[in-house]
Structure formats: structure tokens, C-alpha cells
Write an enzyme that holds these catalytic residues in place. Structure first.
Site, short mmCIF file in Angstrom:
data_model
loop_
_atom_site.label_atom_id
_atom_site.label_comp_id
_atom_site.label_asym_id
_atom_site.label_seq_id
_atom_site.Cartn_x
_atom_site.Cartn_y
_atom_site.Cartn_z
N SER A 356 0.83 -1.21 0.00
CA SER A 356 0.00 0.00 0.00
C SER A 356 0.87 1.26 0.00
CB SER A 356 -0.95 -0.05 1.20
OG SER A 356 -1.99 0.90 1.07
N ASP A 467 -5.23 -4.56 -2.42
CA ASP A 467 -4.33 -4.17 -1.33
C ASP A 467 -3.96 -5.38 -0.48
OD1 ASP A 467 -3.35 -3.18 1.22
OD2 ASP A 467 -4.14 -1.22 0.67
#
Length: 607
Positions: A356, A467
Site C-alpha cells: 500500500s 491491497d
């Protein structure tokens, strides 16, 4: 054969310096040495075969042995090395069992053989002392195989050019880099057959044993031609480093085919260094060089760049530093402060990876951008916003984020970075962490920054990537795998520094609420002291980080240093406060680095 007085003394000296046999008295050591028969083995020669009768114990006087066996599927399984002062074969001989593994000389080695008859004779004279030391030898080897470097044994490297190279040799570049970790001997053939060049000075060839005793690292520089010196250097090497100019023909060379047929070839770690010009911006693609070669790693290296040579030396010596950056929205700016602290503390970053926000910052750092530039670029990127879309796949379209990542990274491929990098994502199709360490840099960062439900998944060979925090917010395990060696199935070498900025928040609603609704959430946002009612962003963020939270203890156990900067006071979307968050990360890291033994360990390795 009857050992010469000097050979006999050498055997006693080696046994006396052994952590196991050194505890024996002088009389027992002398009797043990008297009972042995001396033997020699060339590098690659198998001295014990699986299934043979166990009729002797083998002691290593110089050189080294590797224990291995073939699995049922034909795969080569490598186990511990037997170093000078250690023995192999005790358990099988004591129990009357057949040999359980193959034992091969990894270098030209001098061995001392204790036969069953001689062992039984000694046992009658020294029953308690010998029983104890042999049991300890077996126990130490079965408990854990120590690293050769920890035993004071020199690590050896053969440099093999694949074509004539201009400028300074790789050995000349590596010598000062290795010298930061210990005493280094750079060996080359001399015009006199009876002599060698040791760090540029002529020494007799028969001084090799003494050279190995007095140095931590030995570099055998070869011309790459099939000659006696090249074959000798290959036999002595624990690791073989192929060297080529980046723009050269990547096809297999004749010298590689020849050495590939040498006994013990599969027991050696093998690398390839691609040399580039000093001012080269982008390294060549490594893929063509992998064809037909079984290599641990390919290293792009710029000539005349000491930092590149130092990074290569750390990889080769198992002391590379990997930094892992976790996700956490704007709190990820703390990574910049930690990286600043590492730079000021002279702690290198040899590999970098993240998830991320950590993947975004790590990618820019891997490109060589300075920290101030990364701060500005990341804030500009975060301020771009995103448009809602028809919620059939996700809440927002993600097109602006994709466009800006392409602008930031262009078409640069991950495998064209000077510093290795990876991004972690969650593969929804397989339910595993997907480690992206090749392909377009922008696409890897996008996949790692696409929260499920909020952004559309990124397609990767038909699989859906989102993610990585769903499974692993601080991807320490992929870093640990990259610091280990491909041949040895063990925990891995090097040092891992992990940074976790994902503050553990207690997601709860006010007990007075009977259900969550748009009205209760809106009221919670606009009216002071209204009952707490989490919104969709809070819910999606927490849902996307549940797995990462559960994996935190595993990540901590796999990292050497695990930093958790105190950034809880900053909101997830506080991108405008990037400089303040980075400062918190810096102060926290400087405090923790002061407690580490990193510099103490490095200083102890200095010559």
C-alpha cells in the site's frame, strides 16, 4: 600413509582449536592424531556415498565438506557443511548403520580418517572422554549447522569473466567492499608458476593454507579461460560469480558449459554480475541472461560506483539489509523519517519492499529519488482525488490513480532497478499474498494500493489483485525469502528492518445505537457529542486490515527490528501533515537505532 611431523602437528592444532575436540587433553589429542590416516580430496569429489558401510570417521583438517542427498523426485537436498576441526560419520559407525547421506568436498580438502579399528582401540583407553566429545559432535551438528563465517572459516569466491573486460576487474572493486567486513585476500596467478599475487604482492603458492587461516574472505580472480588456474579457483570456491558486460551476448559461454560438468557444481552458490557504465541510468533486462543458467541472483553493477560494489559484497556475505514498509494511509509518511534515520546512521538499504503506502514510497526510493522529493510527489499524488463510479465492481473508478502512477513511474520495469524492490498485494483468486517483483513498476504499486471494494482489483494474468493488507500488511515473509539462498532451505541471511504504521484502532459503534445507517453516520460526522457511528471508509479499511492484524506477531518474529512509530494521533487522510508524520518516524527510529547492536557488530568485523 605415515603422517609427516608437520602434518601431525597440523592435525593436533586443528583439533585443539575445535569447539568440540579442543576440550580433550593433550595426551588424548596426540593419541587421536597418531591413530589417523591423512588423505586428500579435490573440490567436487564425493568421499562418502549414501548406503555405504560406516567404517570410519572423517575429520576435516583444511577445506570443507558438504552433506547432501537426493530426494525421491531427484531434487538435490543440501544440508550442513563440515568445517576444519569438525568430523562426520560418528553416529553411523557407532550404531553400525549405513551412510545416510553423500558427503562431498566443496574445496580441495585435507582430511584425517579414523578407522573403526583405531576408534575402538582408543575407546578402550579413553572411554569416557571420547564418548562425550563424539556425542557432542553429533548433537551440535543435528541441532543446528553453524554458518562458516561464525566458525572463522574463510568464505571463498571465484570471479569468472564471460568475455574480456575493460577497466578494473571486479575483484579490484570488491576488495575494498569486502574489507569493510573483514580481512580479504585477492588472489591472481603470477607469471611464476610457483607464486601467486596476493593483493598485488607475490607470495609462494604453498602459502594458500596460511592465507585461508589469516583471512575472512578470499577472492580468486580468473581470466575466464579454461586453464589450470580457472579450474583450481573453481574447486576452491564456495560461490562462483560470473561477470559480463551488460551489452554483451547473453548466450551461454563455453567455459560455463565446461564448469557445469565439474563435480560439485550443484553444491556452489552461483551469481551473475552485469557491469554497466558509471553514468548508466537504466540497467539492461536480466531475463535473457537467465536462459540456460541456474543462478541465485543477477546483480546490475555500475563501474566506479563504490555503493554498488558494497551492496554486492553484502549480498555475497549474507549481510544485506532489507527494509519492509507497511501500509497505513497518510501515516505511511513515517517511512520517510525512518529512511532518513537509516541514512544518517549509515545503515544501508539493499532491498526494499512494501504494501500500500509502503509500496508507493518504497518504489520511489528504489528509483533513487531523495526523501524530500518523495514527500512532495506523494502529497501531490494523494491530493488528486478520485471519482465515484457505478458500484458494480468498486465505489470509485481508479482511473486517476492509474494515470498518475503511470506518470510517476513511466514504463520502468521492476527488474530494471539498481536496488531490488517488491510490492505485496492480495490475490483474491488464489487467497494468497502475491509478491510483485517484475513487470511495470506502476502496476505493482497500483495493485498494492487498491483496497477491495473501494478500488477495482488489478488484473494479473486473469487473477484479481487488491491491497495486500487483507493478508499481510507488513510483508516480512517475502523479504525473508529474498534474503535467503535458493539452495539452502533455512531461515535466511541478512537483516530485516520492518516499519509498521497501521495503528490498531478499536472500531466500535455507540452502544446506544440499534443499527448503523446513513443518518446515524452523517450525524456522527456533523454533530458534536453525537453517538459514534462508523462510516463506510472506516468499515472498509478495518475489513481490509483484519488479516494483516492477525499476522502481526508472525511478522514481528521474522523481522530483526520491528518499528512502530507512534502515529496514532494522525488521521488516515492527513496527507497535508506529511512532514510532521515523517518527523515522528525519524525521532522514533533514531531512538530505536541507538539501542541496536548493528554498528557494534559491524565494528567487530573490521580488520
Amino acid at each position: 600413509m605415515e603422517p609427516s611431523p608437520s602434518s601431525h602437528a597440523r592435525v593436533i592444532d586443528v583439533l585443539r582449536s575445535s569447539s568440540v575436540f579442543g576440550s580433550l587433553s593433550k595426551d588424548i589429542l596426540t593419541a587421536l592424531a597418531d591413530a589417523m590416516t591423512l588423505s586428500s580430496a579435490h573440490g567436487g569429489e564425493t568421499i562418502i556415498h549414501e548406503g555405504q558401510e560406516s567404517d570410519s570417521i572423517v575429520f576435516v583438517i583444511s577445506g570443507g565438506l558438504r552433506v547432501s542427498r537426493r530426494a525421491s523426485d531427484g531434487q538435490l537436498l543440501l544440508y550442513n557443511q563440515i568445517q576444519p576441526g569438525q568430523s562426520i560419520g560418528e553416529l553411523g559407525m557407532i550404531l553400525g548403520q549405513k551412510r545416510a547421506q553423500d558427503v562431498t568436498a566443496v574445496r580441495d580438502s585435507r582430511l584425517a580418517i579414523l578407522s573403526r579399528k583405531a576408534y575402538e582401540s582408543l575407546l578402550r583407553v579413553f572411554p569416557l572422554d571420547l564418548s562425550q566429545v563424539f556425542l557432542k559432535a553429533v548433537y551440535d551438528r543435528m541441532r543446528n549447522a553453524p554458518d562458516p563465517a561464525d566458525q572463522g572459516m574463510a568464505q571463498t569466491f571465484a570471479l569468472l569473466p564471460l568475455q574480456p573486460l575493460g577497466g578494473e576487474t571486479l575483484g579490484q572493486d570488491l576488495r575494498p567492499a569486502f574489507a569493510k567486513h573483514g580481512r580479504v585476500a585477492h588472489l591472481m596467478p603470477s607469471a611464476q608458476d610457483t607464486h601467486l599475487l596476493l593483493n598485488g604482492e607475490s607470495v609462494p603458492r604453498d602459502a594458500l593454507a596460511q592465507i585461508e587461516d589469516e583471512h575472512e574472505f578470499i577472492i580468486y580472480e580468473t581470466s575466464g579461460q579454461d586453464c589450470a588456474w580457472t579450474r583450481f579457483a573453481f574447486r576452491q570456491a564456495d560461490q562462483v560469480i560470473l561477470v559480463a558486460e551488460a551489452g554483451a551476448d547473453p548466450r551461454l559461454k563455453e567455459i560455463e558449459l565446461m564448469l557445469g560438468q565439474e563435480p560439485g557444481y550443484q553444491l556452489k552458490r552461483r551469481h551473475l554480475v552485469l557491469r554497466h557504465a558509471q553514468d548508466c541510468v537504466t540497467p539492461v533486462l536480466p531475463a535473457p541472461w537467465m536462459q540456460g543458467r541456474d543462478l541465485e541472483r543477477i546483480y546490475p553493477l555500475r563501474q566506479g560506483r563504490p555503493d554498488d560494489a558494497a551492496r554486492l559484497a553484502r549480498f555475497l556475505t549474507g549481510s544485506a539489509v532489507g527494509v519492509v514498509l507497511g501500509g497505513g494511509g497518510a501515516r505511511g509518511f513515517a517511512h520517510l523519517g525512518v529512511l532518513r534515520a537509516l541514512e544518517e546512521s549509515a545503515i544501508p538499504v539493499d532491498l526494499i519492499g512494501g504494501n500500500s503506502m509502503g509500496a508507493l514510497i518504497g518504489a520511489q526510493y528504489a528509483l533513487g529519488h531523495d526523501l524530500a522529493e518523495i514527500l512532495v510527489q506523494t502529497q501531490r499524488f494523494a491530493a488528486g482525488g478520485e471519482r465515484p463510479t457505478l458500484p458494480l465492481v468498486s465505489l470509485v473508478g481508479g482511473r486517476r490513480v492509474e494515470r498518475d502512477l503511470k506518470r510517476m513511474f513511466g514504463e520502468r520495469l521492476i527488474e530494471q532497478l539498481w536496488r531490488p524492490y517488491f510490492a505485496a498485494a492480495c490475490n483474491l483468486s488464489t487467497g494468497n499474498t502475491q509478491v510483485l517483483d517484475s513487470g511495470p513498476l506502476w502496476k505493482a504499486v497500483l495493485a498494492s494500493n487498491s483496497p477491495a471494494g473501494l478500488f477495482p482489483p488489478v488484473l494479473h494474468e486473469g487473477a484479481l489483485l487488491v491491497d495486500g493488507a487483507i493478508l499481510e500488511n507488513v510483508p516480512v515473509q517475502p523479504m525473508r525469502m529474498r534474503l535467503g539462498t535458493k539452495l539452502e532451505r533455512r531461515r535466511g541471511n541478512g537483516l530485516i528492518i520492518a516499519i509498521d504504521v497501521d495503528v490498531r484502532a478499536n472500531l466500535r459503534a455507540d452502544p446506544a445505537l440499534l443499527r448503523l445507517s446513513a443518518r446515524s453516520t452523517l450525524k456522527s460526522m456533523l454533530v458534536k457529542h453525537a453517538p459514534v457511528s462508523p462510516g463506510i471508509a472506516d468499515i472498509l479499511y478495518s475489513a481490509g486490515h483484519v488479516g494483516g492484524m492477525n499476522q502481526r506477531l508472525r511478522a514481528i518474529s521474522q523481522a530483526d527490528h520491528y518499528l512502530e512509530p507512534p502515529v496514532g494521533e494522525f488521521a488516515l487522510m492527513a496527507y497535508g501533515r506529511g512532514a510532521d508524520i515523517a518527523e515522528v518516524g525519524y525521532q522514533h527510529a533514531m531512538e530505536k537505532i541507538g539501542e541496536w547492536d548493528f554498528h557494534k557488530r559491524q565494528a567487530m568485523k573490521q580488520p
